[in-house]
Design a protein around this motif. Structure first.
Motif, PDB file in Angstrom:
ATOM      1  N   ARG A 204      42.253  43.406  25.784  1.00  0.00           N
ATOM      2  CA  ARG A 204      43.549  43.015  25.227  1.00  0.00           C
ATOM      3  C   ARG A 204      43.463  42.832  23.717  1.00  0.00           C
ATOM      4  O   ARG A 204      44.358  43.168  22.985  1.00  0.00           O
ATOM      5  CB  ARG A 204      44.026  41.701  25.859  1.00  0.00           C
ATOM      6  N   ARG A 205      42.360  42.290  23.241  1.00  0.00           N
ATOM      7  CA  ARG A 205      42.241  42.000  21.820  1.00  0.00           C
ATOM      8  C   ARG A 205      42.068  43.264  20.973  1.00  0.00           C
ATOM      9  O   ARG A 205      42.349  43.229  19.792  1.00  0.00           O
ATOM     10  CB  ARG A 205      41.081  41.049  21.566  1.00  0.00           C
ATOM     11  N   ILE A 206      41.578  44.344  21.574  1.00  0.00           N
ATOM     12  CA  ILE A 206      41.368  45.539  20.755  1.00  0.00           C
ATOM     13  C   ILE A 206      42.468  46.575  20.938  1.00  0.00           C
ATOM     14  O   ILE A 206      42.506  47.561  20.227  1.00  0.00           O
ATOM     15  CB  ILE A 206      39.978  46.166  20.996  1.00  0.00           C
ATOM     16  N   ASN A 207      43.368  46.338  21.882  1.00  0.00           N
ATOM     17  CA  ASN A 207      44.472  47.269  22.071  1.00  0.00           C
ATOM     18  C   ASN A 207      45.497  47.124  20.952  1.00  0.00           C
ATOM     19  O   ASN A 207      45.749  46.038  20.467  1.00  0.00           O
ATOM     20  CB  ASN A 207      45.175  47.027  23.409  1.00  0.00           C
ATOM     21  N   MET A 208      46.049  48.219  20.570  1.00  0.00           N
ATOM     22  CA  MET A 208      47.114  48.207  19.581  1.00  0.00           C
ATOM     23  C   MET A 208      48.152  49.194  20.070  1.00  0.00           C
ATOM     24  O   MET A 208      47.892  50.385  20.121  1.00  0.00           O
ATOM     25  CB  MET A 208      46.567  48.616  18.219  1.00  0.00           C
ATOM     26  N   ASN A 209      49.318  48.703  20.452  1.00  0.00           N
ATOM     27  CA  ASN A 209      50.296  49.620  21.006  1.00  0.00           C
ATOM     28  C   ASN A 209      50.990  50.434  19.914  1.00  0.00           C
ATOM     29  O   ASN A 209      50.834  50.176  18.716  1.00  0.00           O
ATOM     30  CB  ASN A 209      51.294  48.891  21.917  1.00  0.00           C
TER      31      ASN A 209
ATOM     32  N   ASP B 142      45.484  39.467  16.713  1.00  0.00           N
ATOM     33  CA  ASP B 142      45.173  38.138  17.256  1.00  0.00           C
ATOM     34  C   ASP B 142      46.378  37.210  17.180  1.00  0.00           C
ATOM     35  O   ASP B 142      46.675  36.477  18.127  1.00  0.00           O
ATOM     36  CB  ASP B 142      43.991  37.515  16.520  1.00  0.00           C
ATOM     37  N   THR B 143      47.086  37.241  16.059  1.00  0.00           N
ATOM     38  CA  THR B 143      48.261  36.385  15.887  1.00  0.00           C
ATOM     39  C   THR B 143      49.354  36.761  16.880  1.00  0.00           C
ATOM     40  O   THR B 143      49.960  35.882  17.498  1.00  0.00           O
ATOM     41  CB  THR B 143      48.789  36.478  14.438  1.00  0.00           C
ATOM     42  N   LEU B 144      49.597  38.052  17.041  1.00  0.00           N
ATOM     43  CA  LEU B 144      50.615  38.489  17.995  1.00  0.00           C
ATOM     44  C   LEU B 144      50.250  38.076  19.420  1.00  0.00           C
ATOM     45  O   LEU B 144      51.104  37.596  20.176  1.00  0.00           O
ATOM     46  CB  LEU B 144      50.809  40.001  17.908  1.00  0.00           C
ATOM     47  N   ILE B 145      48.993  38.248  19.788  1.00  0.00           N
ATOM     48  CA  ILE B 145      48.553  37.848  21.127  1.00  0.00           C
ATOM     49  C   ILE B 145      48.724  36.341  21.315  1.00  0.00           C
ATOM     50  O   ILE B 145      49.206  35.891  22.352  1.00  0.00           O
ATOM     51  CB  ILE B 145      47.092  38.292  21.373  1.00  0.00           C
ATOM     52  N   ASN B 146      48.351  35.561  20.288  1.00  0.00           N
ATOM     53  CA  ASN B 146      48.519  34.104  20.367  1.00  0.00           C
ATOM     54  C   ASN B 146      49.975  33.698  20.482  1.00  0.00           C
ATOM     55  O   ASN B 146      50.284  32.623  21.009  1.00  0.00           O
ATOM     56  CB  ASN B 146      47.871  33.420  19.163  1.00  0.00           C
ATOM     57  N   LYS B 147      50.868  34.554  20.012  1.00  0.00           N
ATOM     58  CA  LYS B 147      52.309  34.299  20.116  1.00  0.00           C
ATOM     59  C   LYS B 147      52.870  34.791  21.453  1.00  0.00           C
ATOM     60  O   LYS B 147      54.068  34.703  21.698  1.00  0.00           O
ATOM     61  CB  LYS B 147      53.073  34.992  18.971  1.00  0.00           C
ATOM     62  N   GLY B 148      52.005  35.346  22.293  1.00  0.00           N
ATOM     63  CA  GLY B 148      52.437  35.792  23.608  1.00  0.00           C
ATOM     64  C   GLY B 148      52.900  37.235  23.678  1.00  0.00           C
ATOM     65  O   GLY B 148      53.457  37.668  24.685  1.00  0.00           O
ATOM     66  N   VAL B 149      52.666  37.989  22.609  1.00  0.00           N
ATOM     67  CA  VAL B 149      53.070  39.399  22.597  1.00  0.00           C
ATOM     68  C   VAL B 149      52.067  40.214  23.406  1.00  0.00           C
ATOM     69  O   VAL B 149      50.851  40.072  23.235  1.00  0.00           O
ATOM     70  CB  VAL B 149      53.136  39.926  21.135  1.00  0.00           C
ATOM     71  N   ASN B 150      52.571  41.058  24.287  1.00  0.00           N
ATOM     72  CA  ASN B 150      51.735  41.940  25.092  1.00  0.00           C
ATOM     73  C   ASN B 150      51.565  43.263  24.351  1.00  0.00           C
ATOM     74  O   ASN B 150      52.524  44.015  24.210  1.00  0.00           O
ATOM     75  CB  ASN B 150      52.392  42.164  26.471  1.00  0.00           C
ATOM     76  N   LEU B 151      50.355  43.522  23.895  1.00  0.00           N
ATOM     77  CA  LEU B 151      50.086  44.764  23.164  1.00  0.00           C
ATOM     78  C   LEU B 151      49.476  45.845  24.049  1.00  0.00           C
ATOM     79  O   LEU B 151      49.023  46.864  23.565  1.00  0.00           O
ATOM     80  CB  LEU B 151      49.160  44.479  21.980  1.00  0.00           C
ATOM     81  N   ASP B 152      49.474  45.614  25.348  1.00  0.00           N
ATOM     82  CA  ASP B 152      48.881  46.580  26.271  1.00  0.00           C
ATOM     83  C   ASP B 152      49.777  47.781  26.538  1.00  0.00           C
ATOM     84  O   ASP B 152      49.326  48.787  27.033  1.00  0.00           O
ATOM     85  CB  ASP B 152      48.533  45.919  27.604  1.00  0.00           C
ATOM     86  N   SER B 153      51.054  47.651  26.225  1.00  0.00           N
ATOM     87  CA  SER B 153      51.953  48.759  26.554  1.00  0.00           C
ATOM     88  C   SER B 153      52.413  49.486  25.321  1.00  0.00           C
ATOM     89  O   SER B 153      52.334  49.041  24.237  1.00  0.00           O
ATOM     90  CB  SER B 153      53.155  48.238  27.314  1.00  0.00           C
TER      91      SER B 153
END
Length: 92
Positions: free
Chosen positions: A10-15, A81-92
Protein backbone atom coordinates in the motif's frame (compact mmCIF):
# COMPACT_ATOMS: atom_id res chain seq x y z
CA UNK A 1 11.09 -14.93 -3.05
CA UNK A 2 8.60 -13.94 -0.35
CA UNK A 3 5.86 -11.48 -1.00
CA UNK A 4 5.78 -8.01 0.52
CA UNK A 5 3.43 -7.39 3.46
CA UNK A 6 0.17 -5.77 2.35
CA UNK A 7 0.94 -2.58 4.34
CA UNK A 8 4.24 -2.16 2.47
CA UNK A 9 2.54 -2.71 -0.88
CA UNK A 10 0.00 0.00 0.00
CA UNK A 11 2.79 2.42 0.84
CA UNK A 12 4.55 2.03 -2.50
CA UNK A 13 1.49 2.09 -4.73
CA UNK A 14 0.75 5.27 -6.57
CA UNK A 15 -2.48 5.35 -8.50
CA UNK A 16 -3.01 7.10 -11.81
CA UNK A 17 -5.02 9.89 -10.19
CA UNK A 18 -2.06 10.88 -7.99
CA UNK A 19 0.36 10.64 -10.92
CA UNK A 20 -1.88 12.93 -12.95
CA UNK A 21 -2.09 15.48 -10.12
CA UNK A 22 1.68 15.50 -9.67
CA UNK A 23 2.32 15.68 -13.41
CA UNK A 24 -0.09 18.61 -13.78
CA UNK A 25 1.24 20.53 -10.77
CA UNK A 26 4.92 20.07 -11.58
CA UNK A 27 4.59 20.06 -15.37
CA UNK A 28 6.15 16.60 -15.67
CA UNK A 29 5.37 13.49 -17.69
CA UNK A 30 3.49 10.88 -15.66
CA UNK A 31 6.12 8.22 -16.39
CA UNK A 32 8.80 10.52 -14.88
CA UNK A 33 7.05 10.41 -11.50
CA UNK A 34 8.09 7.78 -8.98
CA UNK A 35 8.03 7.44 -5.20
CA UNK A 36 11.70 8.49 -4.89
CA UNK A 37 11.18 11.90 -6.52
CA UNK A 38 11.91 14.77 -4.11
CA UNK A 39 11.53 18.53 -4.04
CA UNK A 40 15.24 18.82 -4.90
CA UNK A 41 14.70 16.80 -8.11
CA UNK A 42 11.98 19.09 -9.51
CA UNK A 43 13.08 22.59 -10.47
CA UNK A 44 9.50 23.87 -10.59
CA UNK A 45 8.76 22.73 -6.99
CA UNK A 46 8.87 26.09 -5.20
CA UNK A 47 6.62 27.68 -2.55
CA UNK A 48 3.95 28.71 -5.06
CA UNK A 49 3.88 25.27 -6.64
CA UNK A 50 3.71 23.77 -3.14
CA UNK A 51 0.44 25.64 -2.55
CA UNK A 52 -0.86 24.48 -5.94
CA UNK A 53 0.06 20.93 -4.90
CA UNK A 54 -1.85 21.33 -1.63
CA UNK A 55 -5.01 22.68 -3.24
CA UNK A 56 -4.85 20.01 -5.96
CA UNK A 57 -4.44 17.18 -3.44
CA UNK A 58 -7.22 18.54 -1.26
CA UNK A 59 -9.69 18.88 -4.13
CA UNK A 60 -8.82 15.61 -5.91
CA UNK A 61 -8.78 13.42 -2.79
CA UNK A 62 -11.39 15.28 -0.70
CA UNK A 63 -9.04 15.89 2.23
CA UNK A 64 -7.91 18.85 4.29
CA UNK A 65 -4.22 19.19 5.06
CA UNK A 66 -2.87 20.75 8.25
CA UNK A 67 0.11 23.12 8.23
CA UNK A 68 2.53 20.47 9.56
CA UNK A 69 1.39 18.05 6.87
CA UNK A 70 1.84 20.72 4.19
CA UNK A 71 5.36 21.43 5.41
CA UNK A 72 6.20 17.70 5.28
CA UNK A 73 5.28 17.35 1.58
CA UNK A 74 8.84 17.32 0.26
CA UNK A 75 8.81 14.09 -1.76
CA UNK A 76 6.41 11.79 -3.54
CA UNK A 77 6.93 9.29 -0.72
CA UNK A 78 5.82 11.80 1.94
CA UNK A 79 2.85 12.77 -0.24
CA UNK A 80 1.84 9.10 -0.48
CA UNK A 81 2.32 8.59 3.28
CA UNK A 82 0.26 11.70 4.06
CA UNK A 83 -2.57 10.63 1.76
CA UNK A 84 -2.62 7.14 3.27
CA UNK A 85 -2.67 8.64 6.78
CA UNK A 86 -5.66 10.70 5.68
CA UNK A 87 -7.46 7.51 4.66
CA UNK A 88 -6.97 7.82 0.91
CA UNK A 89 -6.88 4.48 -0.90
CA UNK A 90 -4.10 4.59 -3.49
CA UNK A 91 -4.54 0.97 -4.55
CA UNK A 92 -6.96 1.77 -7.33
Amino acid sequence: MGSLPKEMIRRINMNEKLKKVLADVFNLKENDINKDLTKDDVSSWDSLTQMDLVTSLESEFYIELEMLEIASLTSVKTIIDTLINKGVNLDS
